[in-house]
Write an enzyme that holds these catalytic residues in place. Sequence first.
Site, mmCIF file in Angstrom:
data_model
loop_
_atom_site.group_PDB
_atom_site.id
_atom_site.type_symbol
_atom_site.label_atom_id
_atom_site.label_comp_id
_atom_site.label_asym_id
_atom_site.label_seq_id
_atom_site.Cartn_x
_atom_site.Cartn_y
_atom_site.Cartn_z
ATOM 1 N N HIS A 1 -12.278 -0.379 -24.656
ATOM 2 C CA HIS A 1 -12.574 -1.678 -24.031
ATOM 3 C C HIS A 1 -13.788 -1.541 -23.118
ATOM 4 C CE1 HIS A 1 -11.626 -5.661 -22.694
ATOM 5 N NE2 HIS A 1 -11.272 -5.304 -21.475
ATOM 6 N N ASN B 1 -12.346 -5.951 -15.383
ATOM 7 C CA ASN B 1 -11.885 -6.149 -16.751
ATOM 8 C C ASN B 1 -12.202 -7.584 -17.164
ATOM 9 O OD1 ASN B 1 -10.455 -6.557 -19.124
ATOM 10 N ND2 ASN B 1 -8.589 -5.568 -18.409
ATOM 11 N N CYS C 1 -14.923 -8.160 -25.476
ATOM 12 C CA CYS C 1 -14.951 -7.729 -24.084
ATOM 13 C C CYS C 1 -16.336 -7.261 -23.672
ATOM 14 C CB CYS C 1 -13.926 -6.629 -23.841
ATOM 15 S SG CYS C 1 -14.108 -5.210 -24.961
ATOM 16 N N GLN D 1 -10.759 -13.661 -20.980
ATOM 17 C CA GLN D 1 -11.005 -13.470 -22.406
ATOM 18 C C GLN D 1 -9.960 -14.189 -23.245
ATOM 19 O OE1 GLN D 1 -12.008 -9.459 -23.508
ATOM 20 N NE2 GLN D 1 -11.162 -9.666 -25.553
ATOM 21 N N GLU E 1 -10.006 -5.275 4.222
ATOM 22 C CA GLU E 1 -10.130 -6.708 3.949
ATOM 23 C C GLU E 1 -11.332 -6.999 3.058
ATOM 24 O OE1 GLU E 1 -10.610 -10.956 6.374
ATOM 25 O OE2 GLU E 1 -10.328 -9.067 7.465
#
Length: 448
Positions: free
Chosen positions: A204, A223, A105, A99, A250
């Site tokens: 957000h 995010n 967002c 961003q 993993e």
Amino acid sequence: MPPPGVCLNIMEARQKKEGYGSADNPEMFLNQNCQQLKQYCLIQGVRYINEMFLPDRNSIGEGILSLSDMGRVVWLRPSKIAPNPAFVVDGLSRFDFGQGLIGNCWFLASIGALTFQEKILGQVVPLEQTFEENYCGLFHFRFWRFGSWVDVIIDDKLPTINGRFIFVHSKDQNEFWPALMEKAYAKYETSDNTVLLNGLVQGHAYTVTGVKQKLVELVRLWNPWGKGEWKGDWSDRSSLWKPVSAEDREMCFSVVDDGEFWMTLKVFCTFYSNLDICSLCPDFLDGNQSCYWKSSLHEGRWVAGTTAGGCINNQDSFWTNPQYQVRIDGEYSEKHGDENMLVSLMQKPYKRNRRLVQNLHIGFSVFKTGKFPASFFSNNKPVVQSKSYMNASEVMEMMSLEPGEYLIVLSTFKPNETASFILTILSKAETHAKNNKRRNKKMELSFR
């Protein structure tokens, strides 16, 4: 080329008959034809400049940059920014971008979720675009808006300061689809985000990118800033990952600050207040892969003084609201579980910039019907209502309806409020819906 609006009504009437606004034949935003403009630029040997969204300070918006920084902005084409510009580098991923200065967002979170839907993403981001063959500085993207696909054209001039992006940027300096897509969306808005001590950003938007059942139920979030993560249990550096098998660790676990992290479902429900699920049909509610829900879409308006009667408390005018008759056939409705219909009412703003339009409080009522005497709404109660009248862009309700005839009445909370709406009806049953305009006229005569 004629300015926007010239012969537009004639054009719309003709093109809508041909499926105008569909995925295969999207609307031309501001009446700009991508192929015609591109052909013109190639024949003339010029680089495209979008006169309807010029590369100047007006396209950046107010309050985003200081006056001194605004004076330093230089609009550059990708060839002046990167050594080998490309539209896409090694496929499209939610990890491609981060961003910029704009608090959008919610937009980037949506794009992150969209990268999991390859077919739809290809519809939004036409992948045949390139900086090589037939390049003229023109790009286009498609967005679904209020029941129609819209094709948006832009030039590729991007705002920079000292050669660096101001807004969304790719992590690969040669990749430009995220920055160009953000420019095409062109819905800038500011939000002041506060980073909490636990790493989450208040107010957000995040994207849910995965779920896992390990020792507990886990949710993976991303995010759209491309950095900044949860610091609590099951975060990247949490010791709770140690008992997990090496193979699972993993597959799920990464200490890179790429904006993606895990948390428990319980914590997720504690810290997040709204979850939007976007899907072509509500199959996910039943855990099915194939779509057997049938949908119909209807557009209309509330008009003050004629078709804006307000909520059901306004007994003298409620009957004037837009109404849709629905018939559910019994052959299908008893096969697929309890909830067999979803009704969605979306209000459609009349301005391009939706931030400047205040939502009305909207809702709907569903009545089981037979005949329609003038006193129908006084003597009958709804079998289903939207939970409340909300000043939201959309209200929806899942419901279980047995076979029969129903009437859906759409209203604003207050009478005499003018607005446009889109009604979407999705049903597992074979459903037939139609606008009830003729009945409204008959009832008006009987009331007189």
